[in-house]
Scaffold this motif. Structure first.
Motif, PDB file in Angstrom:
ATOM      1  N   GLY A 231       0.807  -1.217   0.000  1.00 20.11           N
ATOM      2  CA  GLY A 231       0.000   0.000   0.000  1.00 20.11           C
ATOM      3  C   GLY A 231       0.834   1.258   0.000  1.00 20.11           C
ATOM      4  O   GLY A 231       0.418   2.297  -0.521  1.00 20.11           O
ATOM      5  N   LEU A 232       2.046   1.202   0.576  1.00 19.28           N
ATOM      6  CA  LEU A 232       2.871   2.402   0.687  1.00 19.28           C
ATOM      7  C   LEU A 232       3.529   2.805  -0.626  1.00 19.28           C
ATOM      8  O   LEU A 232       3.725   3.993  -0.891  1.00 19.28           O
ATOM      9  N   ASN A 233       3.870   1.833  -1.467  1.00 18.52           N
ATOM     10  CA  ASN A 233       4.440   2.195  -2.768  1.00 18.52           C
ATOM     11  C   ASN A 233       3.435   2.950  -3.639  1.00 18.52           C
ATOM     12  O   ASN A 233       3.780   3.997  -4.214  1.00 18.52           O
ATOM     13  N   PRO A 234       2.184   2.481  -3.763  1.00 18.06           N
ATOM     14  CA  PRO A 234       1.190   3.284  -4.490  1.00 18.06           C
ATOM     15  C   PRO A 234       0.978   4.660  -3.873  1.00 18.06           C
ATOM     16  O   PRO A 234       0.751   5.629  -4.593  1.00 18.06           O
ATOM     17  N   GLU A 235       1.071   4.749  -2.541  1.00 18.27           N
ATOM     18  CA  GLU A 235       0.912   6.048  -1.883  1.00 18.27           C
ATOM     19  C   GLU A 235       1.979   7.029  -2.361  1.00 18.27           C
ATOM     20  O   GLU A 235       1.678   8.200  -2.651  1.00 18.27           O
ATOM     21  N   ARG A 236       3.216   6.590  -2.475  1.00 18.17           N
ATOM     22  CA  ARG A 236       4.288   7.467  -2.935  1.00 18.17           C
ATOM     23  C   ARG A 236       4.126   7.835  -4.404  1.00 18.17           C
ATOM     24  O   ARG A 236       4.357   8.974  -4.809  1.00 18.17           O
TER      25      ARG A 236
END
Length: 379
Positions: A231-236
């Motif tokens: 989830g954090l990679n798409p957030e960035r």
């Protein structure tokens, strides 16, 4: 070449979303709810989600195009970073069939939204220091803890909370993700008074003996970090898209002004002191976009490690480019750059967010120095 030269389909998507954004962005104040509803109805909000659950079957490449173009038209939707990109991705990749059926169609058409809670008052960017704990019971789970700077909790149907469960074998805490409906008893929220002029409000959350059923857990109890970083990679990537769109919007305003504003015998845009900084801002936004596209393509190809590095660098580059573009655009307009009429002054604060959230530029430099360059850690 696919990550450098856009396909005809992506160009068409960019054009269509731009038209939608221009239609809504031309009116002030922006009606976020109407734009969200129309974007959902047209399939733009869920373009990254599986077709089997009402989405467009695309990925971060397509979703980042949507957010960038809406931002460039002056109609950004911050909750796109959170609801379809983070929460939708995590549920699509790791959720049970029941969770997918319950959430993905609504996240795709915009009729349901989900917030994301990871940051804590004492943990900052250190996910290893998260103290929100989840205790297993016969009926399910009990959550206790605090979260801070969580966007849109008041308008979201539920919040995807990052907690930590105790590993029965080692006693160590490991991250896990839980869906917490907005009105769950013990789930409290307090709005944070922000200087930032944004439609989406920021909240501090308290979880005081929040009882959840067993099926509130998303994915495998033992695969927490994998699911978290999914989830954090798409957030960035999406934060980069948000920043690039904002920078483009400001730059377009400045360029139009510089072409028309005449103080001496020629428009001010003819002077290199005005023209060159605007050209530099355009170049840096384009470079940031290339890195964002690389990160999105790697993520969609299933390369979580490669996309992690690229997503962090894209977020860094986009944040820096956005701040510079906004600053130079305001400066180009002079006093007019600080008036409500031109709508640039509010971006001075908003552009800083891309440097700070969801992770500071210093932490990204730490990541690159450690992970990419192999330099030793200082912490």
């Amino acid at each position: 070449m696919s990550s450098v030269v856009e396909s005809a389909e992506h160009t068409a998507l960019r054009s269509a979303v731009s038209a939608l954004g221009q239609r809504h962005g031309s009116t002030r104040p922006l009606d976020h709810d109407a734009l969200w509803a129309e974007a959902g109805k047209l399939g733009y909000l869920g373009v990254n989600l599986p077709e089997s659950h009402g989405g467009g079957g695309g990925g971060m490449v397509e979703l980042s195009i949507v957010l960038e173009e809406l931002g460039a038209a002056g109609a950004p939707l911050l909750m796109m970073i959170v609801s379809p990109a983070i929460c939708g991705t995590v549920i699509a990749r790791f959720g049970t069939d029941a969770q997918k059926a319950a959430w993905l169609p609504g996240l795709a058409d915009g009729s349901r939204t989900m917030a994301f809670g990871i940051t804590e008052p004492d943990a900052g960017s250190n996910s290893h220091r998260i103290t929100t704990t989840a205790t297993k019971t016969e009926a399910g789970w009990v959550l206790n803890g605090r979260k801070v700077f969580v966007s849109g909790v008041d308008i979201a149907d539920a919040t995807l909370i990052v907690g930590r469960t105790s590993d029965a074998r080692t006693g160590n805490l490991k991250p896990c993700l839980f869906v917490v409906p907005r009105d769950t008893p013990g789930f409290g929220r307090r709005q944070i008074d922000m200087e930032l002029d944004a439609h989406e409000k920021q909240f501090e959350l308290t979880l005081d003996d929040v009882h959840l059923p067993a099926d509130a857990l998303v994915g495998d109890e033992d695969a927490g970090l994998l699911q978290l970083f999914a989830g954090l990679n798409p957030e960035r990537i999406m934060t980069a898209a948000f920043a690039i769109g904002m920078g483009r919007y400001a730059l377009d305003k400045a360029v139009a002004y510089a072409k028309e504003r005449q103080v001496w015998k020629s428009p001010i845009g003819a002077h290199q002191a005005i023209a060159h900084p605007l050209a530099q801002a355009h170049i840096e936004l384009e470079l940031a976009r290339l890195m964002m596209q690389k990160a999105a393509h790697l993520y969609d190809a299933g390369d979580d490690v490669g996309s992690g590095e690229a997503a962090n660098m894209a977020k860094y580059a986009a944040g820096e480019a956005c701040v510079k573009a906004v600053d130079q655009s305001v400066h180009t307009l002079g006093g007019n750059g600080l008036t409500r009429e031109f709508g640039l002054a509010r971006l001075v604060t908003a552009s800083r967010v891309a440097r700070i959230a969801p992770v500071s530029r210093e932490m990204i430099l730490n990541y690159v120095s450690h992970q990419t360059l192999g330099l030793p850690k200082s912490y």
